[in-house]
Write a protein that holds these residues in place. Structure first.
Motif, PDB file in Angstrom:
ATOM      1  N   GLY A 153     -11.350   0.798 -11.028  1.00 21.94           N
ATOM      2  CA  GLY A 153     -10.065   0.164 -10.748  1.00 21.94           C
ATOM      3  C   GLY A 153      -9.812  -1.193 -10.939  1.00 21.94           C
ATOM      4  O   GLY A 153      -8.884  -1.565 -10.130  1.00 21.94           O
ATOM      5  N   LYS A 156     -12.787   7.129  -6.449  1.00 23.84           N
ATOM      6  CA  LYS A 156     -13.424   7.082  -5.183  1.00 23.84           C
ATOM      7  C   LYS A 156     -12.931   8.278  -4.428  1.00 23.84           C
ATOM      8  O   LYS A 156     -11.842   8.617  -4.417  1.00 23.84           O
ATOM      9  N   ASN A 179       0.728  -1.159   0.084  1.00 20.19           N
ATOM     10  CA  ASN A 179       0.150  -0.011  -0.028  1.00 20.19           C
ATOM     11  C   ASN A 179       0.815   1.316  -0.028  1.00 20.19           C
ATOM     12  O   ASN A 179       2.252   1.225   0.093  1.00 20.19           O
ATOM     13  N   THR A 228     -13.657   1.283  -6.722  1.00 28.25           N
ATOM     14  CA  THR A 228     -13.774  -0.262  -6.264  1.00 28.25           C
ATOM     15  C   THR A 228     -15.232  -0.567  -6.542  1.00 28.25           C
ATOM     16  O   THR A 228     -16.032  -0.056  -5.597  1.00 28.25           O
ATOM     17  N   GLN A 257      -5.620   6.340 -13.202  1.00 26.31           N
ATOM     18  CA  GLN A 257      -5.228   6.017 -11.966  1.00 26.31           C
ATOM     19  C   GLN A 257      -4.215   7.064 -11.015  1.00 26.31           C
ATOM     20  O   GLN A 257      -4.505   7.246 -10.065  1.00 26.31           O
ATOM     21  N   GLU A 305      -7.064   0.015  -5.609  1.00 22.27           N
ATOM     22  CA  GLU A 305      -6.866   0.629  -4.491  1.00 22.27           C
ATOM     23  C   GLU A 305      -6.365  -0.544  -3.479  1.00 22.27           C
ATOM     24  O   GLU A 305      -6.085  -0.131  -2.398  1.00 22.27           O
ATOM     25  N   ARG A 329      -5.555   9.103  -7.945  1.00 22.67           N
ATOM     26  CA  ARG A 329      -4.441   9.192  -6.538  1.00 22.67           C
ATOM     27  C   ARG A 329      -4.034  10.326  -6.172  1.00 22.67           C
ATOM     28  O   ARG A 329      -3.763  10.814  -5.102  1.00 22.67           O
ATOM     29  N   ILE A 365      -8.694   9.434  -3.812  1.00 23.81           N
ATOM     30  CA  ILE A 365      -8.081   8.214  -3.231  1.00 23.81           C
ATOM     31  C   ILE A 365      -7.671   7.242  -4.269  1.00 23.81           C
ATOM     32  O   ILE A 365      -6.483   7.007  -4.136  1.00 23.81           O
ATOM     33  N   ASP A 366      -8.436   6.742  -5.140  1.00 25.25           N
ATOM     34  CA  ASP A 366      -8.055   6.056  -6.174  1.00 25.25           C
ATOM     35  C   ASP A 366      -8.956   5.704  -7.150  1.00 25.25           C
ATOM     36  O   ASP A 366     -10.286   6.066  -6.919  1.00 25.25           O
TER      37      ASP A 366
END
Length: 344
Positions: free
Chosen positions: A222, A161, A76, A194, A182, A113, A186, A190-191
């Motif tokens: 994602g 997200k 992560n 999902t 992506q 994510e 980020r 967030i990403d």
């Protein structure tokens, strides 16, 4: 636990010690049981060590396995930042990490994510309109809620997200490649979004119709698959490639501490490398449980207390739960009507 009956039950309270395990899930369920609680916890952490010797990827991995756990794995963004700290004394350097391209026929679908529903990190819920072919390695979301595989180099609008958005999502009408989308998500939220259940899929479909009723294009989500695998043998989906990476030839991954991104490199090249160890820290979280009962059950009875603990234990897989015995030798105490002062 059943809800308290409408009459005036007696209230019994006790405390339990909860060993660290699947903490987030555990806490969600325990909130249904707790009157109060206090304590601390921690999870398994990785410690990264830079080895300033020039070696090939294979030689570096052998060194790490002999002296540490393995070449660095990164699950992560927190891991990435922690590992980067270890490289600060080696400016303008490249470092091998434990990610490499593997030869296998079927590659699992994963989420950008890093969230997963299975032990190997692969996506369990899918909603394909048809089975993607070997050139379609990124997932898109159609306006009818179906998913379609796309070539990752295609340019589509996308869905991030976003914790600040009322619905938790942000639809970006600009068309980008999957990798560019992506990076955007980020940086700005967030990403990429999902989708892990039919309920989430329906909610996303409804949100698209409300927010972007005139756009009929598919949207990047994602979902992706690739032929890279971490040395810990999980299908951990964390990737943080630099733009235009990875190339289609090189088979081993490096990071640079200048841009803190991953890149592909020839496995025979000589670089510094990063090893890791795992430190498992187990602490207790102490929580108070109240049990309401209209009967004259003898809560000091060992069989009864064990039965109650078993019910709680059955809710949590991989978590050790036990009663804490008070100095007077008892587990349960009848709660007085006056307010009880909570102390950690």
């Amino acid at each position: 636990m059943p809800c308290a009956p409408p009459s005036s039950p007696s209230r019994i309270h006790a405390t339990i010690a909860v060993e660290e395990g699947r903490r987030k899930h555990m806490l969600r369920v325990l909130t249904l049981l707790l009157a109060s609680g206090c304590g601390t916890w921690s999870s398994q952490s990785r410690v990264y060590t830079v080895i300033n010797r020039y070696m090939s990827w294979s030689a570096a991995r052998e060194y790490c396995k002999n002296n540490y756990k393995d070449l660095a794995v990164i699950h992560n963004h927190d891991d990435m930042m922690e590992m980067t700290k270890a490289t600060l004394n080696f400016p303008l350097s490249l470092f091998w990490i434990g990610l490499r391209r593997v030869d296998q026929i079927v590659h699992p679908w994963m989420w950008s994510e890093g969230l997963s529903q299975t032990s190997d990190e692969s996506a369990e819920y899918t909603n394909w309109i048809n089975t993607p072919n070997y050139l379609q390695n990124c997932g898109s979301f159609l306006i009818d809620g179906k998913w379609m595989g796309e070539g990752c180099e295609h340019r589509l609008p996308f869905i991030c997200k976003h914790s600040a958005a009322p619905s938790g999502i942000q639809i970006i009408p600009v068309t980008l490649t999957w990798r560019e989308a992506q990076v955007y998500c980020r940086l700005h939220s967030i990403d990429l979004i999902t989708v892990m259940s039919e309920t989430e899929n329906q909610a996303l479909e409804e949100a698209i119709h409300q927010m972007m009723p005139t756009i009929v294009s598919p949207y990047w989500i994602g979902l992706f698959r690739d032929d890279w695998k971490w040395t810990d043998q999980t299908a951990n989906s964390f990737r943080d490639w630099a733009i235009s990476e990875p190339d289609k030839v090189d088979r081993c991954a490096i990071i640079t501490n200048t841009i803190v991104k991953m890149a592909a490199n020839s496995c025979e090249a000589a670089h510094y490398f990063i090893c890791y160890n795992e430190i498992e820290e187990k602490r207790e979280q102490i929580v108070k449980v109240e049990i309401a009962s209209n009967s004259d059950l003898e809560f000091s009875d060992a069989v009864l207390s064990e039965a109650i603990l078993t019910q709680i234990q059955n809710k949590f897989e991989g978590v050790n739960i036990q009663w804490r015995i008070h100095p007077d030798g008892k587990i349960f105490h009848k709660k007085e009507n006056k307010k009880i002062k909570e102390e950690c």
